[in-house]
Design an enzyme around this catalytic site. Sequence first.
Site, PDB file in Angstrom:
ATOM      1  N   ILE A  45       0.711   1.599   5.242  1.00 23.31           N
ATOM      2  CA  ILE A  45       1.582   0.440   5.485  1.00 23.31           C
ATOM      3  C   ILE A  45       1.034  -0.342   6.673  1.00 23.31           C
ATOM      4  O   ILE A  45       1.079   0.132   7.813  1.00 23.31           O
ATOM      5  CB  ILE A  45       3.032   0.873   5.778  1.00 23.31           C
ATOM      6  CG1 ILE A  45       3.582   1.708   4.614  1.00 23.31           C
ATOM      7  CG2 ILE A  45       3.914  -0.347   6.032  1.00 23.31           C
ATOM      8  CD1 ILE A  45       4.938   2.329   4.886  1.00 23.31           C
TER       9      ILE A  45
ATOM     10  N   CYS B  79      -0.379   6.387  12.069  1.00 23.01           N
ATOM     11  CA  CYS B  79      -0.403   4.926  12.005  1.00 23.01           C
ATOM     12  C   CYS B  79      -0.236   4.308  13.409  1.00 23.01           C
ATOM     13  O   CYS B  79      -1.178   4.326  14.194  1.00 23.01           O
ATOM     14  CB  CYS B  79       0.657   4.449  11.020  1.00 23.01           C
ATOM     15  SG  CYS B  79       0.294   2.852  10.334  1.00 23.01           S
TER      16      CYS B  79
ATOM     17  N   GLU C  42       4.571  11.482   6.128  1.00 19.44           N
ATOM     18  CA  GLU C  42       6.024  11.730   6.171  1.00 19.44           C
ATOM     19  C   GLU C  42       6.774  10.948   5.098  1.00 19.44           C
ATOM     20  O   GLU C  42       7.974  11.152   4.910  1.00 19.44           O
ATOM     21  CB  GLU C  42       6.574  11.403   7.574  1.00 19.44           C
ATOM     22  CG  GLU C  42       6.766   9.934   7.889  1.00 19.44           C
ATOM     23  CD  GLU C  42       5.480   9.196   8.252  1.00 19.44           C
ATOM     24  OE1 GLU C  42       4.380   9.759   8.077  1.00 19.44           O
ATOM     25  OE2 GLU C  42       5.578   8.028   8.669  1.00 19.44           O
TER      26      GLU C  42
ATOM     27  N   HIS D 163       0.793   7.588   6.083  1.00 19.76           N
ATOM     28  CA  HIS D 163       2.107   8.145   6.451  1.00 19.76           C
ATOM     29  C   HIS D 163       2.432   9.378   5.617  1.00 19.76           C
ATOM     30  O   HIS D 163       3.135   9.256   4.597  1.00 19.76           O
ATOM     31  CB  HIS D 163       3.197   7.104   6.215  1.00 19.76           C
ATOM     32  CG  HIS D 163       3.174   5.957   7.172  1.00 19.76           C
ATOM     33  ND1 HIS D 163       3.878   5.959   8.356  1.00 19.76           N
ATOM     34  CD2 HIS D 163       2.527   4.782   7.119  1.00 19.76           C
ATOM     35  CE1 HIS D 163       3.680   4.819   8.990  1.00 19.76           C
ATOM     36  NE2 HIS D 163       2.858   4.085   8.268  1.00 19.76           N
TER      37      HIS D 163
END
Length: 235
Positions: free
Chosen positions: A169, A116, A207, A205
């Site tokens: 996001i 990102c 993670e 993302h």
Amino acid sequence: MSDTKAHLPLADAAGDDAASDSRGVGDTVGRDSGDSSRVIGVLALQGAFIEHEKMLGKLGIRTVEIRQRGDLEQHFTGLVLPGGESTVQGKLLRDLNMLEPLRQLVAGGLPTFGTCAGLLLLAKHVEDGDTHLALMDITAKRNAYGRQLGSFFTHAEVTGIGTIPMTFIRAPYIESVGKNVQILSEVNGHIVAAQQGNMLVTSFHPELNDDLSVHRYFVNMTESGHSLDQAADIL
Ligand code: GLN
């Protein structure tokens, strides 16, 4: 190859739930290998760096936080550039005199994974935005899905990895890539994962989900010949 003079300050972050991962992390990476040379640096100026540390810990990989220029002298064989706010991270990298040494490390072959905002740090071209490390031959569009609608979740396939959960996001996407860039995933016609040699980027993302496969893919990249030892001479 491995630089044993470097010191490894981090506690052993290996998690206990690695075994729950279906492919079995022991196949390629595992905390029991006793290979202390495997350390991944995580840029820890701003954003979601702790989440990356946890994912790598589950794969049995030590991490070291990169917070200031001197941290770049530690031993690490890969680098994570986390999500967050690319403008803030870029400013901090400049203020801390880290931008140029980091650029040289990545340009020297250090395996680097940008998620990102990290993708935006690596991009050579950013539509409506500043460039920072400007190393990867991609044109990225910031907040590409709009600021309000920019957060969503889906599953999609990543080449060489499989179908995985993806959390976006206020994400960028990649509008175009140079000829040396391999497109790894597209969602709704937009490129959301790509690789150019030692640089891997995702606009989502990984993670933030339980699936370890993108991090495992990156760890494998760090084990396939690239190392900081090669780049350290450039610093
Ligand atoms: N929109 C952010 C930026 O421009 C990136 C968002 C993220 O990392 N989740 O840096």
